[in-house]
Write an enzyme that holds these catalytic residues in place. Structure first.
Site, PDB file in Angstrom:
ATOM      1  CG  ASN A  12      -1.669   1.262   1.441  1.00 33.82           C
ATOM      2  OD1 ASN A  12      -1.762   2.081   0.526  1.00 33.82           O
ATOM      3  ND2 ASN A  12      -2.225   1.449   2.627  1.00 33.82           N
ATOM      4  CD1 TRP A  13       3.418   0.911  -2.967  1.00 31.03           C
ATOM      5  CD2 TRP A  13       3.346   2.059  -4.894  1.00 31.03           C
ATOM      6  NE1 TRP A  13       4.008   0.134  -3.943  1.00 31.03           N
ATOM      7  CE2 TRP A  13       3.972   0.813  -5.141  1.00 31.03           C
ATOM      8  CE3 TRP A  13       3.182   2.940  -5.965  1.00 31.03           C
ATOM      9  CZ2 TRP A  13       4.454   0.440  -6.394  1.00 31.03           C
ATOM     10  CZ3 TRP A  13       3.651   2.571  -7.223  1.00 31.03           C
ATOM     11  CH2 TRP A  13       4.282   1.341  -7.424  1.00 31.03           C
ATOM     12  CE  LYS A  14       0.032   3.410   4.715  1.00 30.72           C
ATOM     13  NZ  LYS A  14      -0.090   3.559   6.128  1.00 30.72           N
ATOM     14  CG  HIS A  98      -6.000   2.086   5.011  1.00 33.24           C
ATOM     15  ND1 HIS A  98      -5.537   3.065   5.851  1.00 33.24           N
ATOM     16  CD2 HIS A  98      -4.987   1.192   4.889  1.00 33.24           C
ATOM     17  CE1 HIS A  98      -4.295   2.780   6.211  1.00 33.24           C
ATOM     18  NE2 HIS A  98      -3.935   1.641   5.641  1.00 33.24           N
ATOM     19  CD  GLU A 100      -2.998   5.720   6.617  1.00 28.85           C
ATOM     20  OE1 GLU A 100      -2.938   5.802   5.379  1.00 28.85           O
ATOM     21  OE2 GLU A 100      -2.130   5.161   7.317  1.00 28.85           O
ATOM     22  CD  GLU A 170      -3.765  -2.357   7.272  1.00 22.49           C
ATOM     23  OE1 GLU A 170      -2.595  -2.497   6.882  1.00 22.49           O
ATOM     24  OE2 GLU A 170      -4.480  -1.416   6.928  1.00 22.49           O
ATOM     25  N   GLY A 176       2.123   2.366  10.715  1.00 22.22           N
ATOM     26  CA  GLY A 176       3.107   3.435  10.554  1.00 22.22           C
ATOM     27  C   GLY A 176       3.787   3.856  11.841  1.00 22.22           C
ATOM     28  CB  SER A 215       4.748  -1.678  12.253  1.00 21.11           C
ATOM     29  OG  SER A 215       4.396  -0.313  12.443  1.00 21.11           O
ATOM     30  N   GLY A 236       2.707  -1.178   4.289  1.00 23.12           N
ATOM     31  CA  GLY A 236       2.766   0.237   3.951  1.00 23.12           C
ATOM     32  C   GLY A 236       4.209   0.662   3.709  1.00 23.12           C
ATOM     33  N   GLY A 237       4.807   1.274   4.717  1.00 23.31           N
ATOM     34  CA  GLY A 237       6.145   1.853   4.577  1.00 23.31           C
ATOM     35  C   GLY A 237       7.172   0.935   3.929  1.00 23.31           C
TER      36      GLY A 237
END
Ligand code: PGA
Length: 254
Positions: A12-14, A98, A100, A170, A176, A215, A236-237
């Site tokens: 998930n590149w966001k 998600h 966010e 999640e 994150g 994470s 993600g990251g």
């Protein structure tokens, strides 16, 4: 992981990426992965890059996903993107709910359930994201929250709709933050979700892929993926650096 369910890992590149950066990342992933994949690896790129990433992915078994979708099919919804448009650009999966989106854009359970349905209508597979906040966990409400989030979709679409979906657990406090859920902690939630669904339909529950996000890194991925009800990850990251993402895919047996 269970041998009966194909592994599923997504990046998930966001809201990150660039034409040059995406090209370098996808090229490195293609070079680092075996040609024939044992499960599925999905890249969830930002909307403007979908066409570019679709092109970059040709000749690879990796697939394309998006990070959000409109609940509506078409019409006067400025700024929104429909499921049919995502399908037009070759998306196979789309994230819905998600944390966010839930937290920063006010998406509540009913809207997430509508988005889930909109995705299915256009032949996309929804990735339903669920998870509790830190205060909900500390109040002992984790199971109640994730079951409520899943039941909102069950109530609207029925258990059969889960045949073409992925669940992503999640925990909000792990996204994150560098604070990953303990493998046993995550496993307990995954098992609860599967058991709740099994009460509706055993076979669908047994085949459903439930992945963990929050994470995930190369060093914690093996112990998470070793759990019987953790079928992969939503990353993600660590999905933005080819070496890190490849190491996670290797931990998932690709
Ligand atoms: P993270 O993000 O891996 O950076 O914690 C996960 C996600 O938001 O899907």
């Amino acid at each position: 992981m269970s041998p009966s369910r194909p592994t599923w890992v997504a990046g998930n590149w966001k809201m990150q990426g660039s034409l040059a950066g995406n090209a370098a990342l996808v090229t490195a992933l293609k070079a680092g992965l075996p040609k024939a994949l044992k499960g599925e690896i999905v890249l969830c790129a930002p909307y403007p890059y979908l066409e570019q990433v679709a092109r970059l992915l040709s000749g690879s078994e990796m697939t394309l996903g998006a990070q959000d979708v409109s609940a509506h099919a078409a019409g006067a919804f400025t700024g929104e993107v429909s499921a049919a448009m995502l399908a037009d650009f070759g998306c196979r999966y789309v994230l819905v709910g998600h944390s966010e989106r839930r937290q920063l854009h006010g998406e509540a359970d009913p809207m997430v359930a509508e988005k889930f349905g909109a995705a299915l209508q256009s032949g996309l597979r929804p990735v339903l994201c669920l998870g509790e906040t830190l205060s909900e966990r500390e109040a002992g409400q984790t199971e109640k929250v994730v079951i409520r989030q899943m039941e909102a979709v069950l109530a609207l679409h029925g258990v059969a709709a889960f045949q073409n979906a992925i669940l992503a657990y999640e925990p909000v406090w792990a996204i994150g933050t560098g604070r990953v859920a303990a493998p046993e902690e995550a496993e307990a939630v995954h098992r609860t979700l599967r058991e709740r669904l099994a009460a509706e339909d055993n076979a669908i529950a047994a085949g459903l892929r439930i992945v963990y996000g929050g994470s995930v890194k190369a060093d914690n991925a093996p112990s998470l993926f070793n759990q019987p009800n953790i079928d992969g990850g939503l990353i993600g990251g660590a999905s933005l650096k080819a070496e890190d993402f490849l190491a996670i895919c290797r931990a998932a047996n690709f």
